[in-house]
Motif scaffolding. Structure first.
Motif, mmCIF file in Angstrom:
data_model
loop_
_atom_site.group_PDB
_atom_site.id
_atom_site.type_symbol
_atom_site.label_atom_id
_atom_site.label_comp_id
_atom_site.label_asym_id
_atom_site.label_seq_id
_atom_site.Cartn_x
_atom_site.Cartn_y
_atom_site.Cartn_z
ATOM 1 N N SER A 214 47.751 -18.659 -0.585
ATOM 2 C CA SER A 214 48.656 -18.177 0.283
ATOM 3 C C SER A 214 49.317 -19.217 1.175
ATOM 4 O O SER A 214 48.553 -20.275 1.951
ATOM 5 C CB SER A 214 48.020 -17.002 1.353
ATOM 6 O OG SER A 214 49.164 -16.609 2.240
ATOM 7 N N LEU B 241 50.896 -18.629 4.334
ATOM 8 C CA LEU B 241 50.546 -18.506 5.634
ATOM 9 C C LEU B 241 49.767 -19.103 6.423
ATOM 10 O O LEU B 241 48.378 -19.140 6.132
ATOM 11 C CB LEU B 241 50.443 -16.735 5.682
ATOM 12 C CG LEU B 241 51.298 -15.840 5.160
ATOM 13 C CD1 LEU B 241 51.020 -14.567 5.083
ATOM 14 C CD2 LEU B 241 52.715 -16.251 5.778
ATOM 15 N N ALA C 280 53.143 -18.026 14.170
ATOM 16 C CA ALA C 280 53.242 -16.955 12.814
ATOM 17 C C ALA C 280 52.332 -16.044 12.999
ATOM 18 O O ALA C 280 53.036 -15.012 12.565
ATOM 19 C CB ALA C 280 52.423 -18.233 11.631
ATOM 20 N N ARG D 78 54.654 -12.142 13.788
ATOM 21 C CA ARG D 78 54.405 -10.824 13.189
ATOM 22 C C ARG D 78 54.349 -9.454 14.092
ATOM 23 O O ARG D 78 54.119 -8.435 13.742
ATOM 24 C CB ARG D 78 53.095 -10.724 12.312
ATOM 25 C CG ARG D 78 53.385 -11.859 11.071
ATOM 26 C CD ARG D 78 52.073 -11.996 10.471
ATOM 27 N NE ARG D 78 51.382 -10.609 9.875
ATOM 28 C CZ ARG D 78 51.973 -10.186 8.499
ATOM 29 N NH1 ARG D 78 52.697 -10.823 8.176
ATOM 30 N NH2 ARG D 78 51.661 -8.994 8.213
#
Length: 652
Positions: free
Chosen positions: A15, A17, A626, A630
């Motif tokens: 990933s 992220l 990050a 969200r």
């Protein structure tokens, strides 16, 4: 294993992220059977409500079976493509660059090819060298003072390659091939990293004279996916091999006895994808962790490598008998002319005399016919009226064409003085070939650039007009080399332009036949003296001394922090707790973009001793942004904070 315990797998997710750049615990259901570390798996990601791919890094047994854990959904492949040594290298590289380990692994582990995997068996025989090949390799290694000791003692060295051709194979390629063959004869693997496919082909030709083809595993961007995966599986085997490839080859999962880089100053060895780690830095980290021998070879010496030599980290290795190119500089009379000629009489006569005997190399700065045009009256750069891009001409008398949008400018008018006349501001490879064709009637003219790739030329008389880095090999070497456009090359707004020009010119000079003249036109000063005396380490040391008071790389490390003004401010505030010098931060300044909110950029300069703390802090800032992005933010308002360490050419 007791009834209350259970097997668990610690999985690294594939990933991008940053908040997922860690190991996650998953339960291993009994129906999956035996699972090896390093295999590909599919696991559920509850926060995203989907299934993602990952790698099993560790296996464990825990007694707390009541802890809620998701289960591994399936085993993608039983082949352990992520050995522990590769994961630890990726983790080490990512931590130093404030990046993700999965981004590093993406560069080295190819996509799975089921058919290749089924046909693969990990039982390759150990390649054997013929006694003649072993003796030949030892003799080549013996041409360099102390190189054999470096290989025997797993040492580190900066090697100045012999600038000559031998049987139409460059001296540097023969030296690296011999070092790899010597290491293979000792039962250990070697990793050889080169910038581009031309260097790769020359190195493979040199290896062919020492080792059997089955001992070579290629990491080549030109390979198909099955061939690339087949080579990767070869590097997982216990039998030693020689890995040859571009920048990602430095991560090959072999137990390396030698890691060698050729021409580490080439920009192609810098990774353009996150976490932007240069192959040189990855090789240094690998050698420090694994204890293999390490070689940085080149005709020139980068400031990064010279810094390590000055600090005693690398040994300076040179040929026992140095045979250097015969470099001829422009005379003071030629330099003092009001309108210097592009090719002065001395270089012209040398090219004319040499062209009667064999090929002559003419190096130019740019490809094409006329890469740029200017107003004939006021000398203002000619720009496209539609997009503002630079105008150029593809051939003599052609309609000017924009280099950005490709539109023609038939009725161009200068916005500064209203003139409609254009003139050529520079000559590309095609225009130079056109001019030389008229000046040398009856002589072949060959153009070698990105649009006209040429690998080799024969020994017949010819003028080879090549852009820097595209010079073909000549049978027996060039009878003369003329380096044009030197002043134009040195005018580029680049911190390292002198270092880069010296590398371009030295690599071209190394293609000359023994005793052939190498004319550097229109250049004087420290760079010209370094080329004429072939004393590249001294030039690199001078560069280091000049950069030290400015805290510019490589005397200091530099990080780039970019994002919204609020995100960058929070990252810089976190850095303020590290007690960095007061002048460590440059900026922030606005970045020209259409992003909303507007983006800003800052540079952070810090010593090598503070590297781990700065990297950890900046990585924490990226993860924090990050995660907070969200939590209730709109898509337009989400932060896109990005961090890049070890900027080689910092500018705001």
């Amino acid at each position: 294993m007791s009834p209350e315990s259970r097997r668990i797998a610690r999985v690294l997710l594939e990933s991008p992220l940053p908040q997922l750049d860690r190991l996650f615990d998953y339960a291993l259901p009994p129906e999956l059977g035996d699972v090896e570390p390093g295999v590909r798996v599919r696991v559920p990601l509850r926060t995203a409500g989907r299934v993602v791919d990952g790698f099993v890094v560790e296996l464990d047994v825990e007694d707390d079976a009541d802890r809620p854990l998701s289960e591994v959904e399936s085993i993608v492949s039983a082949v352990p493509v992520l050995p522990d040594r590769l994961y630890r290298l990726a983790r080490r590289v990512a931590d130093r660059a404030a990046g993700s380990a999965s981004d590093v692994l993406r560069l080295v582990i190819p996509k799975r090819q089921v058919r290749v995997e089924k046909a693969w068996t990990a039982d390759a025989p150990t390649p054997l060298l013929e006694p003649e090949a072993r003796d030949a390799a030892a003799s080549v290694v013996g041409l360099y003072d102390g190189l054999q000791a470096v290989l025997d003692e797993n040492g580190r060295a900066a090697v100045e390659a012999i600038p000559q051709l031998s049987d139409d194979i460059p001296g540097w390629a023969r030296m690296l091939a011999a070092a790899a063959a010597t290491t293979l004869a000792a039962g250990k693997s070697t990793i050889l990293v080169v910038p581009d496919h031309r260097d790769l082909d020359r190195l493979l030709a040199a290896l062919d004279t020492f080792v059997p083809v089955e001992a070579i595993a290629r990491y080549d961007s030109r390979q198909s996916n099955p061939d690339r995966y087949r080579s990767f599986l070869r590097t997982l085997e216990d039998a030693p091999c020689i890995v040859v490839g571009n920048r990602s080859a430095v991560y090959a999962p072999v137990v390396a006895g030698l890691v060698a880089l050729w021409d580490d100053g080439d920009s192609l060895l810098g990774e353009p994808l996150a976490p932007y780690v240069h192959a040189r830095d990855a090789a240094l980290l690998r050698q420090e962790a694994e204890g293999s021998a390490l070689l940085f070879a080149g005709h020139t010496r980068t400031t990064e490598v010279e810094r390590l030599v000055v600090h005693g980290w690398l040994r300076d290795v040179r040929a026992t008998r140095r045979v250097l190119p015969r470099v001829v500089l422009s005379t003071p009379q030629e330099m003092e002319q009001p309108t210097p000629q592009r090719m002065p009489s001395s270089a012209f006569l040398a090219a004319r005399n040499a062209a009667a005997q064999g090929p002559v190399l003419i190096q130019v700065s740019r490809p094409g016919f006329a890469p740029s045009l200017v107003c004939a009256d006021c000398r203002a750069p000619a720009r496209c009226p539609h997009c503002g891009g630079p105008l150029g001409a593809r051939h003599r008398g052609a309609v000017p064409v924009c280099g950005w949008c490709g539109r023609g400018a038939r009725a161009w008018t200068c916005p500064a003085c209203s003139s409609t006349r254009l003139r050529l501001a520079s000559s590309g490879s095609e225009r130079t070939a056109d001019e030389l064709g008229r000046a040398f009637p009856g002589v072949r003219v060959i153009v070698a650039d990105g649009s006209h790739p040429v690998e080799r030329v024969d020994a017949r008389p010819a003028l080879v007009v090549a852009t820097r880095g595209a010079e073909p090999l000549a049978e027996g070497g060039y009878r003369a080399v003329v380096l044009l456009d030197g002043p134009r090359m040195l005018q580029a707004p680049d911190l390292r332009i002198g270092e880069a020009c010296l590398r371009w010119w030295s690599n071209a000079a190394a293609l000359a036949a023994p005793g052939a003249p190498v004319h550097l036109v229109g250049v004087d000063g420290a760079v010209a003296r370094a080329l004429a005396t072939w004393n590249h380490p001294a030039y690199a040391r001078t560069e280091l001394e000049q950069r030290a008071p400015l805290h510019m790389p490589p005397t200091a490390r530099v990080a780039l922090v970019e994002g919204s003004s609020a995100a960058v401010a929070r990252a810089l505030e976190a850095l303020s707790e590290l007690s960095l010098p007061s002048d460590a931060v440059l900026g922030p300044v606005p970045v020209e973009s259409d992003d909303v909110p507007p983006r800003v950029r800052a540079l952070v300069r810090f010593d090598y001793g503070a590297g781990s703390r700065v990297a950890t802090t900046l990585r924490g800032a990226v993860v924090a942004e990050a995660v907070s992005g969200r939590r209730g933010r709109t898509k337009a308002a989400r932060s896109t904070l990005s961090v890049r360490l070890d900027i080689l050419d910092p500018e705001l």
